[in-house]
Scaffold this active site. Sequence first.
Site, PDB file in Angstrom:
ATOM      1  N   ILE A 307      26.755   9.429  18.371  1.00  0.00           N
ATOM      2  CA  ILE A 307      27.273   9.646  19.716  1.00  0.00           C
ATOM      3  C   ILE A 307      27.833   8.354  20.293  1.00  0.00           C
ATOM      4  O   ILE A 307      28.943   8.325  20.838  1.00  0.00           O
ATOM      5  CB  ILE A 307      26.164  10.194  20.637  1.00  0.00           C
ATOM      6  N   ILE A 356      17.001  -2.679  22.443  1.00  0.00           N
ATOM      7  CA  ILE A 356      16.985  -2.389  23.882  1.00  0.00           C
ATOM      8  C   ILE A 356      15.587  -2.563  24.477  1.00  0.00           C
ATOM      9  O   ILE A 356      15.446  -2.695  25.695  1.00  0.00           O
ATOM     10  CB  ILE A 356      17.498  -0.971  24.184  1.00  0.00           C
ATOM     11  N   ALA A 377      23.061   5.532  24.981  1.00  0.00           N
ATOM     12  CA  ALA A 377      22.936   6.503  23.889  1.00  0.00           C
ATOM     13  C   ALA A 377      21.894   6.099  22.865  1.00  0.00           C
ATOM     14  O   ALA A 377      21.623   6.864  21.931  1.00  0.00           O
ATOM     15  CB  ALA A 377      24.293   6.685  23.197  1.00  0.00           C
ATOM     16  N   LYS A 381      15.746   9.674  17.342  1.00  0.00           N
ATOM     17  CA  LYS A 381      16.009  11.084  17.612  1.00  0.00           C
ATOM     18  C   LYS A 381      15.456  12.051  16.573  1.00  0.00           C
ATOM     19  O   LYS A 381      15.470  13.266  16.803  1.00  0.00           O
ATOM     20  CB  LYS A 381      17.518  11.313  17.724  1.00  0.00           C
ATOM     21  N   LYS A 423      16.184  19.202  23.396  1.00  0.00           N
ATOM     22  CA  LYS A 423      14.781  19.190  22.962  1.00  0.00           C
ATOM     23  C   LYS A 423      13.854  18.686  24.068  1.00  0.00           C
ATOM     24  O   LYS A 423      12.628  18.765  23.944  1.00  0.00           O
ATOM     25  CB  LYS A 423      14.626  18.343  21.702  1.00  0.00           C
ATOM     26  N   LYS A 435      12.182  12.017  25.544  1.00  0.00           N
ATOM     27  CA  LYS A 435      13.464  12.076  26.250  1.00  0.00           C
ATOM     28  C   LYS A 435      13.298  12.708  27.641  1.00  0.00           C
ATOM     29  O   LYS A 435      13.987  12.319  28.587  1.00  0.00           O
ATOM     30  CB  LYS A 435      14.483  12.856  25.424  1.00  0.00           C
ATOM     31  N   LEU A 469      27.664  18.247  15.352  1.00  0.00           N
ATOM     32  CA  LEU A 469      28.040  18.344  13.943  1.00  0.00           C
ATOM     33  C   LEU A 469      28.412  16.981  13.389  1.00  0.00           C
ATOM     34  O   LEU A 469      29.148  16.230  13.996  1.00  0.00           O
ATOM     35  CB  LEU A 469      29.229  19.287  13.790  1.00  0.00           C
TER      36      LEU A 469
END
Length: 639
Positions: A307, A356, A377, A381, A423, A435, A469
């Site tokens: 992303i 980060i 971002a 994950k 999620k 998240k 995708l």
Amino acid sequence: MKLFSRVTDWYFTRKSLPYWAIALIDCMLLYLSMLFIYTVSHGLVSTATDFWPVCATLFLYMCCYVIGFKYFRTYTGVFRYSSFVDLQRVSGAVLIGLALSFILRAVFDHSTFFVPVRISNLLLWSVMALLLMWSMRVFVKYLHDNTFVNKNAEKVFIYGVKEGGIAIAKGLNSQNSGNFKLVGFICDEPDMFGHTLMGVTVYPNDGDLVDLMKRKGVTRLLVSPLRTEQLRENKRMVASLIEDDIKIYIYGQAQEWDSHDGIKTQQLREVEIEDLLPREKIDIDIDATCRQLADKCILITGAAGSIGSEIVRQVSIYAPSRLILIDQAETPLHDIRLFMAREYPHLEAHTIVADIANKNRMAEIFDKYRPQYVFHAAAYKHVPMMEDNPTEAIQNNVEGTRIIADLAVKYGTEKFVMVSTDKAVNPTNVMGCSKRICEIYVQALDKAIKEGKIKSVTQFVTTRFGNVLGSNGSVIPIFKEQIKRGGPLTVTHPDIIRYFMLIPEACKLVLEAGTIGKGGEIFVFDMGEPVKILDLAKQMIKLSGADVQIKFTGLRDGEKLYEEVLNEKEITLPTVHPKIMIAKVREYDYESILPIYDELFRASITEDNMSIVRRMKGLVPEFKSQHSVYEILDRPALT
């Protein structure tokens, strides 16, 4: 006939005739035309009597036409791939030759050495030469298309009869398309059924299509660029084509195609599963996005990820003053660095390898660059990985987000856009819950700013969407790799479904949400229709032509059968963009949650996994573990 067949095979297996050979053939046809017309006009006896002066005169006139050949470069074409454009060039060359011949005649008409030539001769031999040169090209092309190509080419239909389909047909007719032979068109317009187009019949796109293609020996369907949406929507058609092993080819280039030129067969690629998943075109307010991002210093965390890297590409279009690109992954970040240097050399882009969660390092970066926009971002994950490592889910996802958000407030960042996930809705795993905890923090921080409890101009916006995708670790790349290895394809459960979106589409919506957001919103994206993973696996196997099995492995730790976009207690409000909604969620008071976040971070350092997850469930009560060792924490305590 055998000799002729050997000659044609010899010629058609060669690349092409050299330039000088084509020019020599054209000159020979021209000279013979001139000599024939002169002889018919002046008689055989007169021509024989003045044979050498006649030859010299005709040679001089031929030079006029050679100038035309040179100007239009008629000799650069390939006979077997001749097109209407090549015939036009020959016509232009003959017209130039005819015009120069008139001038030459006026100059040498009374010459004692050169024989006089009638005006009718000039016109007649020009017409005859033109017809012969046309005929030579058409004959060789016909011979190639109907003898040599037939031996090797796959018979194809083209889906679409407008500009896109015609462009593909032109490409087949004008270049080395020995792989394909056009047998017919198919279309959805009833008024075109039964008509002949470019020498072949137009057939209806109906339930008999596959049977028709099988009867005619057609093994490929080439899809017009204007028909890809219809192909995607017509699931029954696609399923029947795949079931009968008919390959589908689509236009694979990102750039616009020119309807006046043919689409080369090299620009067509075999359809992939990503092309067939249902999705709608997504448009964003480009002007508004440009106004907000142009000439701004923009910081992107996770800039080397799936992303993050796409956000980098899309943001770069809007000419920011400076890009600060942060990621822990050195090699992918180096790839982004090379990409920026190649595609946007004029942009000031700083690629920084950093964590980060390193507060001091992040503070240095914010203090040095003072970003006006932050796209956050960066996150761990993968559900199974975070299920095994909740400490990292807290320290990277939660504490990392908290550090970046606090620094954005301190250094006057105008807007902070966080990338979340579906999620986070009714989470069943550690990753999703982490998240959701990030969402709670940035929304509470924005609320505190609006209430005047914290002095800052920063607006915090959260974007929440499902699977993309092609992202690292997503199901489609995994399936492709499993097919390459010979299988089996591993599906966790026969009923599992997921929402999918292309990475560029998701990032467009992230930019749009960042543009329209005023702070405090959690934007959810319309992900379209859900896809059954088992059906996805079956289609990929069919498309690949491989003979592999599907194996059910059982749901992974923390995995659920379907992902939700909204909590049961949440509702949505519309926005100006039809694909973006605002989730109305439970809000938290910033001051009341601060101690909880401090305790959660300390627990991630000093306590065990079970204790950490227990604390997470305390902050997010809707977090109910599934297929996980942490399910024991959801059981009612015994009294």
